[in-house]
Every structure is written in C-alpha cells, then in structure tokens.
Design a protein around this motif. Structure first.
Motif, short mmCIF file in Angstrom:
data_model
loop_
_atom_site.label_atom_id
_atom_site.label_comp_id
_atom_site.label_asym_id
_atom_site.label_seq_id
_atom_site.Cartn_x
_atom_site.Cartn_y
_atom_site.Cartn_z
N SER A 4 -64.97 -55.56 -3.75
CA SER A 4 -64.70 -56.89 -4.61
C SER A 4 -66.06 -57.42 -4.75
O SER A 4 -65.97 -58.10 -5.78
CB SER A 4 -63.61 -57.82 -3.71
N MET A 5 -66.99 -57.30 -3.87
CA MET A 5 -68.31 -58.14 -4.19
C MET A 5 -69.12 -57.56 -5.23
O MET A 5 -69.69 -58.32 -6.03
CB MET A 5 -69.06 -57.99 -2.85
N LEU A 45 -67.17 -58.72 -8.44
CA LEU A 45 -67.59 -60.11 -8.61
C LEU A 45 -68.85 -59.89 -9.44
O LEU A 45 -69.16 -60.71 -10.15
CB LEU A 45 -67.30 -61.11 -7.34
N LEU A 46 -70.00 -59.51 -8.91
CA LEU A 46 -71.26 -59.43 -9.18
C LEU A 46 -71.20 -58.93 -10.73
O LEU A 46 -71.74 -59.54 -11.45
CB LEU A 46 -72.13 -58.36 -8.38
N LEU A 73 -68.80 -58.78 -12.75
CA LEU A 73 -68.22 -59.95 -13.81
C LEU A 73 -69.14 -60.99 -13.99
O LEU A 73 -69.16 -61.62 -14.93
CB LEU A 73 -66.72 -60.18 -13.23
N THR A 74 -69.51 -61.55 -12.84
CA THR A 74 -70.47 -62.81 -13.07
C THR A 74 -71.56 -62.44 -14.08
O THR A 74 -71.99 -63.31 -14.91
CB THR A 74 -71.19 -63.14 -11.62
N THR A 75 -72.11 -61.23 -13.81
CA THR A 75 -73.18 -60.83 -14.80
C THR A 75 -72.80 -60.95 -16.36
O THR A 75 -73.43 -61.57 -17.12
CB THR A 75 -73.81 -59.65 -14.40
N TRP A 92 -70.22 -62.47 -17.62
CA TRP A 92 -69.87 -63.86 -18.18
C TRP A 92 -70.88 -64.47 -18.36
O TRP A 92 -71.11 -65.41 -19.22
CB TRP A 92 -68.76 -64.41 -17.19
N ALA A 93 -72.24 -64.38 -17.41
CA ALA A 93 -73.28 -65.34 -17.49
C ALA A 93 -74.09 -64.95 -18.87
O ALA A 93 -74.52 -65.61 -19.63
CB ALA A 93 -74.20 -65.13 -16.50
N VAL A 94 -73.90 -63.51 -19.27
CA VAL A 94 -74.77 -63.12 -20.34
C VAL A 94 -73.74 -63.65 -21.61
O VAL A 94 -74.49 -64.26 -22.65
CB VAL A 94 -74.71 -61.43 -20.64
N PHE A 132 -72.78 -66.47 -22.21
CA PHE A 132 -73.14 -67.97 -22.59
C PHE A 132 -74.12 -67.94 -23.60
O PHE A 132 -74.31 -68.86 -24.50
CB PHE A 132 -74.05 -68.27 -21.44
N CYS A 183 -83.56 -58.33 -16.65
CA CYS A 183 -82.39 -57.03 -16.34
C CYS A 183 -83.00 -55.66 -16.03
O CYS A 183 -82.50 -55.25 -14.88
CB CYS A 183 -81.62 -56.85 -17.82
#
Lengths: 524, 486
Positions: B8-9, B12-13, B15-17, B19-21, B23, B388
């Motif tokens: 799960s971590m 999550l990592l 997905l976070t990456t 979604w942040a891209v 932006f 990256c």
C-alpha cells in the motif's frame, strides 16, 4: 563492478530517503500556495529594498514583518539570490506578484534550506540507542529518519502552504542533539539563534531554561537525584548567559540603537487578534468555545437566556477578532498565560527534581510545546508540529511514547487538512496522510512487537475516516455549504481537540508514573 | 501483514508522484488554434459522444479530420465515449459539439487528470503488482522494491500525467497479457493483448513476440492434438475480440479501410520531429527525407525492421520461455522503434515497459536504458525530469542494496559490462541536460541540443538493441531458472 558494497547499504538508505522526499517536494512546486507565499515575498522585497531602520515600520502590504530580526536577515540573504531569478519580486509595491520564476525561487529556497533539517536528522539518528541485529527497514534510526523526513505535516505546511519550518525545526533538533551529545554550549547557542529566527519557540524556552540551569550550571547531583546546591558553577552560568545575551544583542542591537524596540515588540506580539485563529486550533479553547456555544443554545431553548442579548456568532465567520463568550467567563490573554504556565509547571518541576538526561529534556520539550498549544492565546494549528516532531524521537525508543505519538500525530496531521482546501490538492493530502499513517503504524508496531493502540483509541482514530469523507466530499454537496461554511472546520477542530487533549494527559501520565529506567538523577 | 503495508505504501507513493506531476501544464495549454494532445483527447470525447459511430473516422462537416481526427483504434474511441458520459454529467459544456473546442479550465483539467488516474488504478497498477508478485523471483521485499521501481518509471508518468495521454491503458493491458501468458492462462493473456492492440496500434511493436511465443508453445505441445487445439482456441478468441471491437465498422468494407487509413498514415513520411531513431539521426548526415522517395523509404525501413526483429523472433519460436519472451518483447519493440517509419518519441515507452520487467534480472542495464529513455523525453519538463532520473537511480541503488545482489551482479559482470561506462554515460547526460537548459545554442545551429540529445539517445538505444539481442540469443548458462517455464 559490484554495485553495492556493505558500506553503501548502510549509509545509502538515508541519502535515498532524503533524495526521495526532496523529489516529492520538487514535484509540489506548482501546487497551491497560500497567502504565506506573498508574506515571504513581501519580506524579501522589504528587506532588500528598504534600509534596516524601516523594516519594522514598512506597511505597504498588510503582511508586515512579524518575525524576529534574524529571520529578517535570512530573508535579506535570500533576496540577493532572488535577484537572479526575477528582480520584480523584490519591488515592495508588486503586491501578490507570483511569476513562475518567483514561485520556483521561493519553493527551491524552502527545499534547499531543508538541508539543515536533513543534517539535524542525521545527528539525531546518531544519538539513538541502536539495535544492531535488526533488519534495515525496522531499525529505530530508519524509522526515525522516515518519520521526520517524510513527516506529513511538515511537507504539507512547508511545501504546499508555504513556510520555512523545515529549516527551523532542523535548528531545533540539532540543538537537542547537541545536548544529547553533551555539547551544551552549542545547543544553547543554536536555541538562542532559533528564538531570534521565530519567536514561537518561546513555547519551549522554559524547558531549555530549567534544563540548562539544572544540568549544566549545577555540575553534580546527589545520589538521590536532587540538586547538589554547592556544585553551582558560576563560570558555566556566565558563559551560558553571555552566549544568550550576545545572540540577542546581535539580533536586537540595531533596533535598540534605533530606539525601535516598542514597535518591533508590537509587531512580534500582536495581541489584539482574538482567542482563536480563524480556524480554531484543536486545543482546549476550541472545546471551551463549543461548550459555550452549546450552553448558550441550550439556554435559549430552555428560555433562560434572552436571544436578543446574545452577540451574533461571528467567531468562525473567518474574521480574526476578539470575541466575548456568552455563558462561560470570557478568556483574556493573561488567563491563557496562567493556564499555560500551570500546565507546564509539573513537567518543569519533574525535570528539576528528577532529571533524566537528554530524554527527560526531550520529554519536557514535548510537554511544554503541547501545553502551550493547548492553552495558548491565538494558537495556529501548525504549532502542533512543534510537539509532533520531537515526540517522533521519543516514539522510537519507548513503547508508551510510541502509542501517544500515533494518536497525536494522526489527529494533529488530520487537523491540518483545512489548510489545503483546493480540489486539486485533495488527493495529495489524502495520499500523503495515508502514506505517513500506514508507515508510522506498521513500523512502530514492528519495532515494539505487538499492538500499540487500544481498541477505544483505534476506534477514535478510525472515526477520522468518516469525518474526512463528510468534510471533504459530502458536505460541499449539501445546501449548507454556502450558508454555514465553517461547519467542517468546526467538526475537524473539535474532533481533533479530543485526541490532542488525550495525548497531553497521556504524556503527563507517562512522565509521572514511569520509573526512570536510566539511573536516577543522571544529567547525561 | 508486512506485505500489505509495503504494497500500500508503494501504491500511495506511485499515486502521489503521478498526481503531483499532473499539477504541471499539459501539452498545448493555451496554445490556439491547435493546442495539443490534451485537446485531442477532449475532442475525441466530443466526437464520440455527439456523432454516431460510423462517422467517427469519416471526414464530414461535423467531424473535421484535420482538427485532431481520431487516429487510434476503436477501443480508444469507446473509452473516450465513456469519459464523455461522465463529463456530460459534470459539465456539458466540456463536450458540446463544435463550441467546446479549445475548452480550458482548471476543473476540466482536474477531470481529465482524474480519468488518467482511474485508468492507472484499475489497469496499470494491479498489473504491475501481479507481475511482481507472481512472475518474478526473490524475497517479498525484493518484489515490492521492483514494483516500486516500475511504478516510479518517470517516462510513463511524464507522458501520461504531464503531456497527457492514456498510455497506461494500452501498456496496462499489454502487461495483463504478459501476466496471463506467464501464469499459463494463454487465452486470457492473448485476449488482454488483443484489447491493448485495439486501444493503440503501436502495440503492434509487441505483437510479434506474443505471436511467436504462443505459436512456439503450440508447436511444443505438438502440432497435431493439443497444440493445434490451443492454436485454434487462441486464434478464434483473438479474431472474436477483434470482431467485437470493430463491430460497428464491419458493416461496410469502406469503413474498415478508412479506419486503417487513419491508423497508418503512410503519407506522412519516414519521421517527424526529433525522434531518437536511426532515420532521424542519419538525416543529420544524409538528408534521407528529401533524397529518397517515400515508398522506397518505407520499403527500406520495413526491410531493416524485419531484419533486426527476425533473430529474436526465431529464437523465441524455438524456445518459448518467459525469459525469452520478455527479452523478445524488448528486442522487437526496440527494433521497431529504431527502424520503423512514423515513429513518435513517445513510442519509447513500448520498449521501456518490457525493460522494466527485466529490472530484477538485469538491474544495471534496465536502469541505464530507462534513464536514457527518460532523458530523451526531457524536453517537456526539464527540472522535473532531471530530478526524476536522479532519484530513480538512487532508488534503484538503495533497493538493490536492500536486496540480494550477488546473483545479478555475477550475471552482469559475466556479460562484461563495466560500471565505468555507465558512469560516463550518466555524466554526459547531466552535461547535456544542464547545457540545453542553461546555454543558448549558436545561431547557425538552433536545434543543436535536441539533435545532440537525439543522437546520444539513439546510440544508446542501438547499443541496447545489440546487448539485449546478445543476451537473448546466447542465454548464458548461469541465469537463474525462471519458475514458470511453460
């Protein structure tokens, strides 16, 4: 050509963690930033364009300089680098100027100054009692490094909302680490510098004062732990005093010479702003306010109060202003000061009479920070980080502290959610929050082998999920979203206040009941 | 218990990456009149929703093909239709015929980015984890580390969440195909791949290995009896899937031809823009595009492509194992990328995916290739890509130090690949990146830096092609036995 020698695997993970989190921070460069961004841009402009004598008088922008002089000098230093990015940001009149170069520069400055934080964490990890046999992922130093480097609250506040807390907490943790390493003078110097960078650290100044007096100025203790009065070392006291005074002199000296001290102090301590911030920090006064509101509503229903005599409910209307309570007695700044002092005195006395070295000092810091958060005047919810970050250190060493940390960090971090209210940032805050929470729970559970939180506590924490769903997803779709926009903030604040208060009580209980496992009265 | 938290971590990592891209800005933002790929996808939603199926690929008054005409197979169109239905619920103005051209707003951007994220969550990410847990060797920690590395591959994230495309759907389906074949579910695997093919025609790059592997497997089981039965089953299911996807267009042969014409724009020439393939690089020295006629170019490129694809395919046909299959995927797609016609630079993702799958066994080469492929894409987002790349490398190194390295190290040193060359290559990339960001190119050669980057990458890709072919064809004896050798 073999890539990983044993040496690499030992130190490589820290670098990977640090680079990894910096990478995430870089990705957040284009995220939403709050008015704090404009605040710092304004300070860059003011310190760059105006002479020193005008720094605390400048009021073109509403965001006047309200940090101590060292921070102003820090902004001054940054402004010289800023000139290479975009000269326009240094013009005071360019209010709300946010060109891409400006955003890039400011974000990068936070990321780069976080180097101090990274260094401090490395020093903290060195002070841990290591268990050599453990697997990498569950070593205390790895867990502590991750809990600090990837702290959700810090990432959200610093790299999205925009502030410079990383580097300030770096100085704080470095100072504590120096005390652990018995380099007390360095620690004291670092803390004095910190106080002159951001005066909110006055919250924990009592802990420093008592600790340094007890453990540094009195060089020995009697066998039962009480202070050996004759061992007072005037020399040490004088050296300490001179370090502190010199730092303050360097910082405030120019302003004393210019006779601006009253103005500076009025900027630093603006007391007119009201008991609570526009969004109530989850502390005792939030609970106090809600009790007052409930009682007043009950009073009206039962006919005991005349509705016309009540002032309109403007406290959560988003305006920062003074507010009179209706049923319960109103609270003045003096009352909050007395409450704060009362809340931290037991911890200070305990440290005086039963010092237990660096760890006792750290615990006292956490209690002072949390006590000031609970009872302070006009507390910002971001101040919860001052309690959470040092508590992470204690959490990897003691089981009870780990339990308190899990409760405090989860509720504390959740209470930061209202800081990011845009739809674009919603996934980020949820993903990062889940990441941090899952990591902290599983790693601490693994470290201490077994369940940490009781069923009641677990239920309370799980209750955060429906609360989040209501506040973020359900409520905006209801008709009350426009008429009563503060309800989600209210709910979050109250729910988290319960958790924070509970953690505070738990911290005290563990302080006063746990027999010191280290030898009594040791100052090292 | 451990596994779930680690998995799960990682998710999550990842997905976070992603979604942040997201932006950042998308391709063609605020650039009328044509905008970019983002507008293309939005336009396809508009077309799919408002026009009847048989008009989607035709040039009509309502559907002007020169403004981002549909040039992907029907499954993309169906996906766009689905998104359009959702869009209509939220804000009809997003897919209004004609009037929504060039529509840009922050809520629309949020919607489009969310569609990519959902596709990732539903298709790509589960496939990655299934692959890592069931088809790769090592401790569970190593599997999770591999999954994390694959999830953090910058190339895919940048193109899907930055530039804006839906490669995760086609690559995800292709990966499901690999997982299916690897687990012995040939039918489902080939079905998944057929769907991938019907989503983006570029998956043809991967089709040869799939074909050879399945054919080889059938042959191994005997061409009379079980093998033939398997062959028939697979062929029928593939044909059925194709028929299902192309159903609305099968009513007239003209329709089918028109769609094919849109999918394979032969008229557009050998290459466009600065792609890191051989034709573009050769063009620097000899102006192929202008000197040689188009149909001769096509024949030439076809010939060369098949020449390079042949050895790997034949080897796979004779020895259909997963290891061979993965290598063949790399070799085939890389050969197509380097020698085929009308290759877009985003097609580097097609070899990149199988290379990700090789990360466990050949960590150094895989990382090197992936870094070069990301470097190649750096034109879009300079700072982010550089970081990256650096972090992916650091991640890899840390993951590798976490896991048992000895076996892979032995394999790689056995194939005499000095670390030094890797270091030099990294340094060169860093220099080129900083130079192109910081320096101005000389007036005589305005395209200096993109061309240099192109040629640099192309040489690396050619070297990788040779290397991976070598690995596949020689198959050194010390390779660890793949668990699923069917």
């Amino acid at each position: 050509a073999v890539m990983a020698s044993p040496m690499n695997s030992d130190s490589g993970w820290f670098l990977a963690l640090a680079l990894g989190v910096s990478f995430i921070k870089c990705l957040l460069i284009n995220a939403y930033h709050s008015t704090d961004f404009e605040v710092h841009r304004n300070w860059l402009a003011v310190t760059h364009s105006m002479p020193v004598s005008k720094w605390y008088y400048e009021a073109t922008s509403e965001w006047t300089l309200d940090y101590p002089p060292f921070f102003a000098w820090f902004e001054y230093g940054l402004s010289h680098v800023a000139a290479y990015f975009d000269k326009e940001m240094l013009v005071v009149r360019n209010l709300n100027y946010a060109s891409p170069a400006t955003v890039l520069f400011q974000r990068l400055s936070v990321i780069v100054t976080d180097v101090v934080f990274i260094y401090a964490i490395k020093e903290c990890c060195k002070c841990l009692r290591e268990d050599k046999g453990k697997e990498l992922l569950w070593k205390p130093s790895f867990i502590l490094a991750t809990l600090l480097l990837w702290n959700f609250g810090l990432i959200i506040v610093d790299h999205i909302h925009f502030q410079y807390n990383g580097f300030l907490f770096g100085v704080l943790l470095l100072s504590v680490a120096r005390h652990f390493q018995s380099r007390h003078l360095e620690g004291a110097l670092l803390f004095s510098v910190l106080l002159n960078l951001k005066h909110i650290y006055l919250y924990i100044a009592p802990a420093y004062g008592v600790f340094l007096l007890r453990c540094f100025c009195f060089t020995q203790s009697k066998t039962d732990g009480s202070v050996h009065w004759k061992s007072f070392s005037p020399f040490r006291f004088v050296v300490l005093g001179s370090i502190v005074l010199t730092t303050f002199a360097l910082s405030f000296g120019p302003f004393i010479a210019l006779g601006q001290i009253p103005q500076v102090l009025s900027r630093l301590f603006p007391f007119k702003r009201g008991l609570c911030h526009a969004y109530w920090a989850p502390n005792v006064w939030a609970l106090y306010n809600i009790v007052d509101k409930v009682l007043s509503m009950l009073g009206v229903k039962l006919g005991m109060l005349d509705i016309n005599k009540l002032p309109k409910a403007t406290m959560t209307g988003g305006l920062v202003q003074e507010f009179q309570h209706t049923v319960l007695p109103s609270v003045s700044p003096l009352v909050t000061l007395i409450c704060t002092l009362l809340s931290i005195l037991p911890a200070l006395f305990h440290m005086w009479y039963r010092p237990s070295g660096g760890r006792g000092f750290l615990r006292c810091i956490v209690i002072c920070a949390l006590g000031s958060f609970m009872f302070g005047w006009h507390v910002h919810e971001k101040a919860i980080l001052m309690a959470i970050l040092p508590l992470s250190w204690l959490a990897v060493e003691h089981r009870e502290d780990a339990r308190t940390f899990l409760i405090l960090s989860t509720t504390g971090h959740f209470s930061l959610f209202p800081l990011l209210f845009t739809a674009q940032e919603l996934p980020i805050k949820i993903l990062l929050m889940l990441l941090f929470t899952i990591f902290s729970f599983t790693s601490l559970k693994k470290l201490f082998r077994g369940r940490l939180v009781s069923s009641v506590e677990a239920t309370y924490l799980l209750g955060l999920i429906p609360l989040a769903v209501i506040c973020e997803l359900v409520y905006p779709l209801t008709p009350w979203h426009h008429t009563l926009p503060f309800i989600p903030l209210l709910l979050t604040s109250i729910y988290c206040a319960l958790g924070v208060t509970y953690s505070f009580i738990r911290l005290y209980i563990s302080l006063l009941t746990v027999p010191s496992t280290t030898s009594k009265g040791k100052c090292q | 218990m451990d596994n779930w938290s680690l998995v799960s971590m990682c998710v999550l990592l990842g997905l976070t990456t992603r979604w942040a891209v997201s932006f950042n800005s998308y391709s063609g933002a605020s650039k009328p009149p044509m905008f970019g790929d983002y507008e293309a996808q939005r336009h396809w939603q508009e077309v799919a929703y408002n026009l009847p199926v048989h008009e989607w690929y035709l040039n009509t008054t309502d559907n002007n093909l020169s403004y981002w005409g549909l040039d992907y197979p029907p499954l993309t169109a169906y996906h766009s239709l689905l998104c359009a239905y959702v869009a209509k619920l939220i804000n009809p103005a997003w897919v209004e015929l004609h009037t929504s051209r060039g529509y840009e707003s922050s809520s629309h951007k949020l919607f489009m980015r969310t569609t990519v994220l959902i596709a990732d969550i539903l298709l790509y990410i589960p496939a990655v984890f299934l692959y890592c847990f069931y088809l790769s060797n090592g401790s569970s920690k190593k599997k999770v580390a591999t999954a994390l590395c694959i999830l953090l591959y910058p190339g895919l994230i940048l193109i899907d969440y930055g530039h804006f495309q839906y490669n995760n759907v086609s690559l995800g389906l292709a990966l499901w195909g690999v997982v299916g074949l690897g687990s012995g579910w040939d039918l489902l695997g080939s079905l998944a791949f057929t769907l991938a093919l019907n989503y983006k025609q570029m998956e043809l790059y991967h089709s040869l290995p799939f074909f050879c592997y399945l054919l080889g497997k059938c042959i191994k089981q005997g061409l009379v009896g079980r093998g033939l039965f398997l062959l028939l089953k697979i062929s029928l299911s593939v044909l059925a899937t194709f028929a299902l996807c192309w159903l609305p267009f099968l009513s007239e042969p003209q329709q089918v031809l028109q769609v094919l014409h849109r999918l394979f724009p032969v008229a557009r020439g050998l290459f466009e823009d600065k792609v890191a393939n051989t034709w573009c690089s050769l063009n620097v020295l000899i102006k192929i595009k202008t000197l040689i006629l188009t149909h001769f170019c096509i024949a030439f490129s076809l010939a060369l492509t098949f020449l390079f694809v042949l050895p790997s395919s034949i080897k796979l046909l004779t020895k259909p194992t997963m290891w061979q299959f993965k290598l063949a995927l790399v070799n085939s797609s890389l050969a197509f990328f380097l020698f085929s016609f009308q290759v877009h630079e985003k097609s580097i993702l097609l070899p990149a995916l199988p290379v990700c799958l090789l990360m466990n066994e050949l960590p150094l080469m895989a990382t090197w290739f992936l870094l070069v492929s990301t470097f190649r894409l750096r034109r879009a987002f300079r700072t982010v890509t550089k970081i990256c790349g650096a972090v992916l490398l650091a991640r890899n190194k840390s993951n590798l130090s976490l896991c048992d390295l000895s076996l892979s190290a032995v394999t790689e040193t056995a194939l005499f690949l000095p670390f030094v060359q890797f270091g030099i290559s990294m340094a060169a990339m860093a220099v080129l990146s900083t130079a192109s960001a910081a320096l101005e190119p000389p007036a005589r050669l305005p395209d200096l830096f993109p061309v240099l980057v192109s040629i640099f990458s192309c040489m690396h890709f050619l070297a990788s092609l040779l290397y991976f072919n070598f690995v596949q064809l020689t198959e050194p004896p010390s390779r660890r036995g793949q668990k699923k050798t069917n």
